[in-house]
Write a protein that holds these residues in place. Structure first.
Motif, short mmCIF file in Angstrom:
data_model
loop_
_atom_site.label_atom_id
_atom_site.label_comp_id
_atom_site.label_asym_id
_atom_site.label_seq_id
_atom_site.Cartn_x
_atom_site.Cartn_y
_atom_site.Cartn_z
N GLN A 187 -5.11 1.51 -4.98
CA GLN A 187 -5.86 1.63 -3.74
C GLN A 187 -4.91 1.71 -2.54
O GLN A 187 -3.78 1.21 -2.59
CB GLN A 187 -6.80 0.45 -3.56
N CYS A 188 -5.39 2.31 -1.45
CA CYS A 188 -4.59 2.47 -0.24
C CYS A 188 -5.29 1.81 0.95
O CYS A 188 -6.51 1.91 1.10
CB CYS A 188 -4.39 3.96 0.08
N GLU A 225 6.10 -0.54 0.55
CA GLU A 225 5.59 0.83 0.63
C GLU A 225 6.32 1.76 -0.34
O GLU A 225 6.56 2.94 -0.04
CB GLU A 225 5.69 1.33 2.07
N HIS A 256 -0.62 8.28 4.30
CA HIS A 256 -0.10 6.93 4.07
C HIS A 256 -0.05 6.18 5.39
O HIS A 256 0.57 6.64 6.36
CB HIS A 256 1.29 7.01 3.46
N TYR A 286 5.42 3.31 -2.88
CA TYR A 286 4.66 4.49 -3.33
C TYR A 286 4.18 5.32 -2.14
O TYR A 286 3.17 6.03 -2.22
CB TYR A 286 3.47 4.06 -4.19
N GLN A 309 -6.42 6.17 -5.36
CA GLN A 309 -6.05 6.92 -4.16
C GLN A 309 -4.56 7.15 -4.03
O GLN A 309 -4.12 8.01 -3.27
CB GLN A 309 -6.55 6.17 -2.92
N GLY A 310 -3.76 6.35 -4.77
CA GLY A 310 -2.32 6.47 -4.62
C GLY A 310 -1.59 5.83 -5.78
O GLY A 310 -2.21 5.35 -6.74
N THR A 311 -0.28 5.81 -5.73
CA THR A 311 0.64 5.37 -6.79
C THR A 311 0.56 6.32 -7.97
O THR A 311 -0.07 7.37 -7.91
CB THR A 311 0.37 3.92 -7.28
N SER A 318 0.85 -1.19 0.00
CA SER A 318 0.00 0.00 0.00
C SER A 318 0.89 1.24 0.00
O SER A 318 1.84 1.30 0.79
CB SER A 318 -0.90 0.02 1.24
N PRO A 319 0.57 2.22 -0.87
CA PRO A 319 -0.38 2.20 -1.97
C PRO A 319 -0.10 1.03 -2.92
O PRO A 319 1.04 0.66 -3.13
CB PRO A 319 -0.18 3.54 -2.65
N HIS A 320 -1.20 0.51 -3.50
CA HIS A 320 -1.15 -0.79 -4.15
C HIS A 320 -0.92 -0.70 -5.65
O HIS A 320 -1.61 0.02 -6.36
CB HIS A 320 -2.47 -1.51 -3.89
N VAL A 329 0.14 9.52 -2.24
CA VAL A 329 -1.18 9.30 -1.66
C VAL A 329 -1.95 10.61 -1.81
O VAL A 329 -1.43 11.67 -1.45
CB VAL A 329 -1.07 8.88 -0.18
#
Length: 392
Positions: free
Chosen positions: A181-182, A206, A218, A208, A319-321, A174-176, A212
């Motif tokens: 997704q987080c 982790e 995060h 990424y 949500q992230g990456t 995560s972020p995935h 976020v």
């Protein structure tokens, strides 16, 4: 071949079912067709010139020989300070931080350090393609637990069912990658409670961590004492500072886990590029580059999503990456329904934009008709891709 030429001995492959990765296939197809490559996950823009200057200064200063096996002290100290400042985890640079040749090496080394033949390691699918081969190299058994379809959320009932006396570790991300997704604070607390009565170790990918969005925080394993006490926490300077080709990452882990990690690390790569380490240590004295990274990538994400809204792709939350996933179920190509892999081939050849299917991130190739784009690109690259995708 002449009759007297010695024959190469036959061998039994360690990976008989492994072929060329989808990333290599799609990148080659993008080059062949002149497509805009939004497949492989790396930036097409330069890093901060100040970081290059720091590395040059280190070279000029003579930092060109082997550094300590564990990493340059100044860099380990900077990593420890950053971990404490961001996540509240007291961190001993000497006993708990190791610099690695990228995150992929860090994950392999952690697995080789703790997984014995026959041990089980839980992986949550879809997952980064190195996890399972790493487990198999150690003689372990990968136990695949799917994230919820489409939403890509952890299914804690399924995780609990997968735990056994043979479970040595679980890998989370995560972020995935690939979904973007987080994990939430509640997710991490639930994992903490689930693992509390066990000796199961955690490998927390982790890389990424600084991507976020939408004012979310995060949720590093470092924030949760019950997880930090059993975790190898992995991150990547390549992802954070737009220098993926440098292959410099790190692992934060408790002293007893770090000691075992370093036993393997010293025979795996021994040490990591010296001037890069000194340059990164100098660059980390200013936290602004990584603190400002969420806003930098959120602007690119929003630009890309706004363009995709004009197509028939179904946008999944991101949500992230620096990846955006989309559903392709409303796109008939042409007059027939393609799976995600064939769709990506068609998209590259006919529309001129390369993407990555999600099915190769699953052991059994589960196809939910979702593909992934990378938006870590110059604005002009994204706009060019969006212009082509507007045909859809």
């Amino acid at each position: 071949m002449p009759a007297d030429t010695p024959a190469t001995p036959a061998l039994e492959s360690r990976f008989p079912n492994v072929g060329t990765t989808v990333f290599t296939v799609m990148s080659a197809l993008a080059v062949e067709t002149g497509a805009v490559n939004l497949g492989q996950g790396f930036p097409d823009f330069a890093c901060d010139p100040a970081l290059i200057d720091s590395v040059k200064s280190a070279m000029d200063a003579g930092y060109n020989q082997y550094p300590p096996m564990t990493g340059v002290p100044a860099l380990r100290e900077a990593i420890a300070a950053k971990t404490t400042a961001l996540y509240g985890l007291p961190c001993d640079a000497n006993a708990e931080v190791t610099v690695t040749a990228g995150a992929t090496q860090a994950i392999l080394t952690a697995i080789l350090a703790v997984v014995h033949p026959g041990d089980e390691v839980i992986v949550l699918e879809p997952c980064y393609d190195s996890y399972v081969p790493n487990i198999e190299l150690a003689g372990g058994v990968a136990v695949r637990v799917p994230l919820t379809p489409d939403g890509f959320r952890p299914d804690f009932d399924a995780i609990a069912s997968a735990l056994s006396e043979k479970t040595r570790a679980i890998i989370i991300n995560s972020p995935h990658n690939p979904s973007g997704q987080c994990w939430t604070e509640a997710d991490m607390h639930q994992l903490e409670a689930l693992l509390a009565p066990t000796d199961v170790l955690l490998i927390s990918d982790e890389v990424y961590e600084h991507m976020v969005f939408d004012d979310l925080a995060h949720q590093s394993a470092a924030r949760f004492p019950g997880l930090a006490a059993r975790a190898f926490i992995v991150s990547s300077f390549g992802k954070t500072f737009h220098v993926t080709g440098w292959k410099v990452g790190y692992v934060v882990a408790p002293p007893s886990l770090t000691a075992e990690f370093r036993k393997v690390h010293q025979f795996n790569v021994f040490t990591v590029n010296t001037p890069m380490q000194h340059g990164l240590a100098d660059y980390l004295t200013d936290p602004a580059p990584y603190l400002n990274l969420p806003a930098f990538y959120q602007r690119k994400r929003d630009l890309f999503r706004q363009g995709l809204e004009k197509t028939r792709f179904r946008l999944l939350p991101g949500q992230g990456t620096y990846f955006q996933c989309v559903g392709i179920e409303s796109l008939a190509v042409p007059e027939r329904e393609l799976g995600d892999a064939d769709f990506c081939q068609w998209l590259t050849r006919e529309i001129g934009v390369a993407a990555i299917p999600l099915s190769p991130f699953y052991g059994e190739g589960f196809d939910q008709r979702v593909i992934r784009f990378c938006f870590a690109k110059k604005d002009e690259t994204l706009l060019k891709a969006l212009e082509r995708l507007a045909r859809l």
